[in-house]
Write a protein that holds these residues in place. Sequence first.
Motif, PDB file in Angstrom:
ATOM      1  N   ASP A 352       1.045  -1.158  -0.051  1.00 43.29           N
ATOM      2  CA  ASP A 352      -0.010  -0.080   0.130  1.00 43.29           C
ATOM      3  C   ASP A 352       0.958   1.213  -0.017  1.00 43.29           C
ATOM      4  O   ASP A 352       0.745   2.027   1.019  1.00 43.29           O
ATOM      5  CB  ASP A 352      -0.766  -0.050   1.095  1.00 43.29           C
ATOM      6  CG  ASP A 352      -1.712   1.079   1.314  1.00 43.29           C
ATOM      7  OD1 ASP A 352      -1.929   1.822   0.130  1.00 43.29           O
ATOM      8  OD2 ASP A 352      -2.632   1.460   2.119  1.00 43.29           O
ATOM      9  N   PHE A 353       1.665   1.438  -1.120  1.00 41.42           N
ATOM     10  CA  PHE A 353       2.812   2.601  -1.069  1.00 41.42           C
ATOM     11  C   PHE A 353       1.959   3.983  -1.163  1.00 41.42           C
ATOM     12  O   PHE A 353       2.551   4.887  -0.824  1.00 41.42           O
ATOM     13  CB  PHE A 353       3.367   2.240  -2.231  1.00 41.42           C
ATOM     14  CG  PHE A 353       4.644   3.270  -2.297  1.00 41.42           C
ATOM     15  CD1 PHE A 353       5.402   3.504  -1.129  1.00 41.42           C
ATOM     16  CD2 PHE A 353       5.154   3.899  -3.411  1.00 41.42           C
ATOM     17  CE1 PHE A 353       6.404   4.385  -1.492  1.00 41.42           C
ATOM     18  CE2 PHE A 353       5.903   4.708  -3.654  1.00 41.42           C
ATOM     19  CZ  PHE A 353       6.950   5.035  -2.681  1.00 41.42           C
ATOM     20  N   ASP A 354       0.657   4.090  -1.617  1.00 42.49           N
ATOM     21  CA  ASP A 354      -0.115   5.272  -1.556  1.00 42.49           C
ATOM     22  C   ASP A 354      -0.200   5.964  -0.241  1.00 42.49           C
ATOM     23  O   ASP A 354      -0.254   7.174   0.144  1.00 42.49           O
ATOM     24  CB  ASP A 354      -1.527   4.958  -2.207  1.00 42.49           C
ATOM     25  CG  ASP A 354      -1.512   4.808  -3.793  1.00 42.49           C
ATOM     26  OD1 ASP A 354      -0.485   4.879  -4.360  1.00 42.49           O
ATOM     27  OD2 ASP A 354      -2.598   4.404  -4.168  1.00 42.49           O
ATOM     28  N   ALA A 355      -0.158   4.995   0.699  1.00 43.89           N
ATOM     29  CA  ALA A 355      -0.357   5.294   2.212  1.00 43.89           C
ATOM     30  C   ALA A 355       1.316   5.924   2.673  1.00 43.89           C
ATOM     31  O   ALA A 355       1.291   6.442   4.061  1.00 43.89           O
ATOM     32  CB  ALA A 355      -0.747   4.425   3.018  1.00 43.89           C
ATOM     33  N   LYS A 356       2.234   5.910   2.040  1.00 39.61           N
ATOM     34  CA  LYS A 356       3.276   6.177   2.466  1.00 39.61           C
ATOM     35  C   LYS A 356       3.775   7.228   1.779  1.00 39.61           C
ATOM     36  O   LYS A 356       3.175   8.375   1.697  1.00 39.61           O
ATOM     37  CB  LYS A 356       4.387   4.748   2.212  1.00 39.61           C
ATOM     38  CG  LYS A 356       4.015   3.951   3.175  1.00 39.61           C
ATOM     39  CD  LYS A 356       3.928   4.135   4.607  1.00 39.61           C
ATOM     40  CE  LYS A 356       3.663   2.756   5.576  1.00 39.61           C
ATOM     41  NZ  LYS A 356       4.630   1.884   5.516  1.00 39.61           N
ATOM     42  N   TRP A 357       4.991   7.282   1.133  1.00 36.26           N
ATOM     43  CA  TRP A 357       5.707   8.409   0.492  1.00 36.26           C
ATOM     44  C   TRP A 357       5.587   8.634  -1.005  1.00 36.26           C
ATOM     45  O   TRP A 357       6.260   9.352  -1.417  1.00 36.26           O
ATOM     46  CB  TRP A 357       7.110   8.663   1.256  1.00 36.26           C
ATOM     47  CG  TRP A 357       8.038   7.689   0.490  1.00 36.26           C
ATOM     48  CD1 TRP A 357       8.896   7.519  -0.503  1.00 36.26           C
ATOM     49  CD2 TRP A 357       8.470   6.172   1.107  1.00 36.26           C
ATOM     50  NE1 TRP A 357       9.563   6.510  -0.719  1.00 36.26           N
ATOM     51  CE2 TRP A 357       9.500   5.749   0.304  1.00 36.26           C
ATOM     52  CE3 TRP A 357       7.958   5.729   2.447  1.00 36.26           C
ATOM     53  CZ2 TRP A 357      10.043   4.460   0.670  1.00 36.26           C
ATOM     54  CZ3 TRP A 357       8.544   4.562   2.618  1.00 36.26           C
ATOM     55  CH2 TRP A 357       9.278   3.758   1.974  1.00 36.26           C
ATOM     56  N   LYS A 358       4.642   8.101  -1.533  1.00 32.11           N
ATOM     57  CA  LYS A 358       4.591   7.929  -3.055  1.00 32.11           C
ATOM     58  C   LYS A 358       4.269   9.510  -3.705  1.00 32.11           C
ATOM     59  O   LYS A 358       4.889   9.670  -4.674  1.00 32.11           O
ATOM     60  CB  LYS A 358       3.071   7.047  -3.347  1.00 32.11           C
ATOM     61  CG  LYS A 358       3.197   6.913  -4.843  1.00 32.11           C
ATOM     62  CD  LYS A 358       1.990   6.052  -5.105  1.00 32.11           C
ATOM     63  CE  LYS A 358       1.990   6.050  -6.773  1.00 32.11           C
ATOM     64  NZ  LYS A 358       0.750   4.997  -7.051  1.00 32.11           N
ATOM     65  N   ASP A 359       4.008  10.327  -2.847  1.00 29.63           N
ATOM     66  CA  ASP A 359       3.578  11.614  -3.181  1.00 29.63           C
ATOM     67  C   ASP A 359       4.736  12.485  -3.236  1.00 29.63           C
ATOM     68  O   ASP A 359       4.803  13.537  -3.951  1.00 29.63           O
ATOM     69  CB  ASP A 359       2.569  12.349  -2.247  1.00 29.63           C
ATOM     70  CG  ASP A 359       2.954  12.314  -0.865  1.00 29.63           C
ATOM     71  OD1 ASP A 359       3.314  11.713  -0.246  1.00 29.63           O
ATOM     72  OD2 ASP A 359       3.071  13.546  -0.151  1.00 29.63           O
ATOM     73  N   MET A 360       6.082  12.029  -2.311  1.00 25.62           N
ATOM     74  CA  MET A 360       7.131  12.417  -2.481  1.00 25.62           C
ATOM     75  C   MET A 360       8.214  12.192  -3.455  1.00 25.62           C
ATOM     76  O   MET A 360       9.279  12.636  -3.738  1.00 25.62           O
ATOM     77  CB  MET A 360       7.827  12.582  -1.204  1.00 25.62           C
ATOM     78  CG  MET A 360       6.904  13.090   0.002  1.00 25.62           C
ATOM     79  SD  MET A 360       7.516  12.744   1.645  1.00 25.62           S
ATOM     80  CE  MET A 360       8.984  13.888   1.790  1.00 25.62           C
ATOM     81  N   VAL A 361       7.516  11.149  -4.260  1.00 24.92           N
ATOM     82  CA  VAL A 361       8.647  10.494  -5.309  1.00 24.92           C
ATOM     83  C   VAL A 361       8.352  11.239  -6.783  1.00 24.92           C
ATOM     84  O   VAL A 361       7.105  11.202  -7.132  1.00 24.92           O
ATOM     85  CB  VAL A 361       8.401   9.156  -5.541  1.00 24.92           C
ATOM     86  CG1 VAL A 361       9.274   8.423  -6.563  1.00 24.92           C
ATOM     87  CG2 VAL A 361       8.609   8.335  -4.221  1.00 24.92           C
ATOM     88  N   GLU A 362       9.479  11.548  -7.401  1.00 26.66           N
ATOM     89  CA  GLU A 362       9.183  12.284  -8.753  1.00 26.66           C
ATOM     90  C   GLU A 362       8.470  11.170  -9.759  1.00 26.66           C
ATOM     91  O   GLU A 362       8.873  10.127  -9.618  1.00 26.66           O
ATOM     92  CB  GLU A 362      10.384  12.743  -9.241  1.00 26.66           C
ATOM     93  CG  GLU A 362      11.004  14.028  -8.472  1.00 26.66           C
ATOM     94  CD  GLU A 362      12.331  14.299  -9.059  1.00 26.66           C
ATOM     95  OE1 GLU A 362      12.809  13.969 -10.104  1.00 26.66           O
ATOM     96  OE2 GLU A 362      13.118  15.382  -8.578  1.00 26.66           O
ATOM     97  N   PRO A 363       7.646  11.635 -10.534  1.00 26.81           N
ATOM     98  CA  PRO A 363       7.017  10.688 -11.642  1.00 26.81           C
ATOM     99  C   PRO A 363       8.341  10.183 -12.384  1.00 26.81           C
ATOM    100  O   PRO A 363       8.952  11.053 -12.778  1.00 26.81           O
ATOM    101  CB  PRO A 363       6.062  11.607 -12.410  1.00 26.81           C
ATOM    102  CG  PRO A 363       5.740  12.777 -11.451  1.00 26.81           C
ATOM    103  CD  PRO A 363       7.108  13.088 -10.484  1.00 26.81           C
ATOM    104  N   GLY A 364       8.065   8.960 -12.871  1.00 23.54           N
ATOM    105  CA  GLY A 364       9.004   8.250 -13.853  1.00 23.54           C
ATOM    106  C   GLY A 364      10.078   7.604 -13.011  1.00 23.54           C
ATOM    107  O   GLY A 364      11.079   7.044 -13.587  1.00 23.54           O
ATOM    108  N   THR A 365      10.235   7.927 -11.483  1.00 24.86           N
ATOM    109  CA  THR A 365      11.401   7.315 -10.892  1.00 24.86           C
ATOM    110  C   THR A 365      11.004   5.797 -10.974  1.00 24.86           C
ATOM    111  O   THR A 365      10.291   5.239 -10.736  1.00 24.86           O
ATOM    112  CB  THR A 365      11.192   7.722  -9.239  1.00 24.86           C
ATOM    113  OG1 THR A 365      11.273   9.132  -9.348  1.00 24.86           O
ATOM    114  CG2 THR A 365      12.333   7.186  -8.630  1.00 24.86           C
TER     115      THR A 365
END
Length: 430
Positions: A352-365
Motif C-alpha cells: 500500500d505505497f499510496d499510504a506512504k511517501w508516493k507523493d514525494m517521489v518524482e514521476p517516472g522514478t
Amino acid sequence: MKRHLLAAICIGLSAFAGQAQNFDDYFVNKTIRADYIFSGNSEAQAICLDELSSLPQWAGRRHHLSELPLAGNGEIEMKDKASGKIIYRTSFSSLFQEWICEAEAKKVTRGFENTFLIPFPKNTATVTIRLKDVYHKETASLTHEIDPKDILIHQRGDEASITPHRYLLKSGSEENCIDIAILAEGYTKEETELFYKDAQTACEALFSHEPFKKLKSRFNVVAVFSESKDSGVSIPRQNEWKKTAVSSHFDTFYSDRYLTTRSVKAIHNWLAGIPYEHIIILANTDTYGGGGIYNSYTLTTAHHPMFKPVVVHEFGHSFGGLADEYAYDAAPSPQYPYSIEPWEQNITTLADFDAKWKDMVEPGTPVPTPVQTEKSLIYTKVGVYEGAGYTQKGIYRPTTECRMKINEAPVFCPVCQRALEKLIRFYTDK
C-alpha cells in the motif's frame, strides 16, 4: 539499532472515533499510570492488570483525544462508562511483542512489564488494551474499569519523594509542550554531574536535527538523576551484573548490542511527580548498543564515540515510530511479511505505497530506485530503494542514507522528517 523493531508504526493519522471533546469535560489534571503484564508465548498471549497509580499532573495532549497519533502494534482505548463515548486513545509497541517472534518463545512462556500513562477520568471509565500481530490482527485484549474514587489507586509523586532533577530546556508548561525525561542508568552518586553533562549532550544532539530543531519551542527536557549502587551497566556475555537504577543489560535476545530493560515499573517509579511523556535512558558505559521502543523508552550508551547519533536514532524509534532502514539478511524478517504494508512511515513493502511517501517521489522514478552516489543526493533524493527493515529484498526505504540507517548520516531523510513533524504537530497543535 534493534534487530527487530517494535517501534514500528505508521504515522498516518487514523480516523477518530466519535466527536472531539474538551479535556475538562471528562478529565482532571492528573494521570492514571496503568501497569500491565503481557504474558504468553509464540502461540498465545494474554494481558493482565497489575496496578493503577495516580500521578499529580497530566503532561499529555489535551486535544485530538479520541484520535490515534500512530497505528501501533498495540493500543489503549478509554470510554466514559455512562455514555459509552470514546474519550481517549493511544498506541504503543512492546518488548514482549518482539520476543514472541524469537525462537525462545516457542519453548517457554514469559511475562513482561508494561506501563502506560492515560488522563485521570472525572467519572468511572472503561479501558480496553489490545495487542496485534505482524498481520495487524488482534491477539489479546483486556477490558477493565477505572473508578476515580477507588481507594486502592496508588498515590505516587508526592513532593517529598520526587527524584532530583534539572530542566535542560523549559519552553513552556506541560500542558503546551512535549515533555521528555532523560533518566540516569548506572551512574553512582559520585557521578551525578557526569550524568547531567551527558544529558545535556543528548539534548543538544536531538535538537541539532530537523524537525526537532525548528520546533524546539514545543519541547521541555528534564534530566532526572536516578542513582545506581554500581557504576556501569550489566553485560551478561562478560558475566558482569550490576546493581543499577532500572536493571538494564546488553545481550537482549542474545544480541550483543541490544540494550534494554524489562524493569519498566522501576523507570516510572523514578519519574513519579515529574511531568513526562517520553523517556530517554542514558547508560553509563562505553560499550556500543541501545534500543528504542515506541511509546516506551529509548535506552542508549552515553560514552561510546557514536553516542550522539545513536541517541537520536533510538529516539526516532521510541518517539516517532520510525523503522530501521538498514538490511543485513537475505531472508524475510518475521516482523515484516511481504503481503502486509508495515506500520512505519519510512519503510514499505509496496503493498500500500499510496499510504506512504508516493507523493514525494518524482514521476517516472524507477522502482527499485538506483542507489544515489552523488553526495548532495544521498540524503535528499526520495525514491524507493531496496533494502530496509533488516531485509535485503522486498522491503524499501525512502533515500540512499538516513539517520535511521547509518550513524554517519547527519540528518533524517525527508520522509522521516515529515513523519516526525506530523507527530510533533499532532501533540502540540490545538
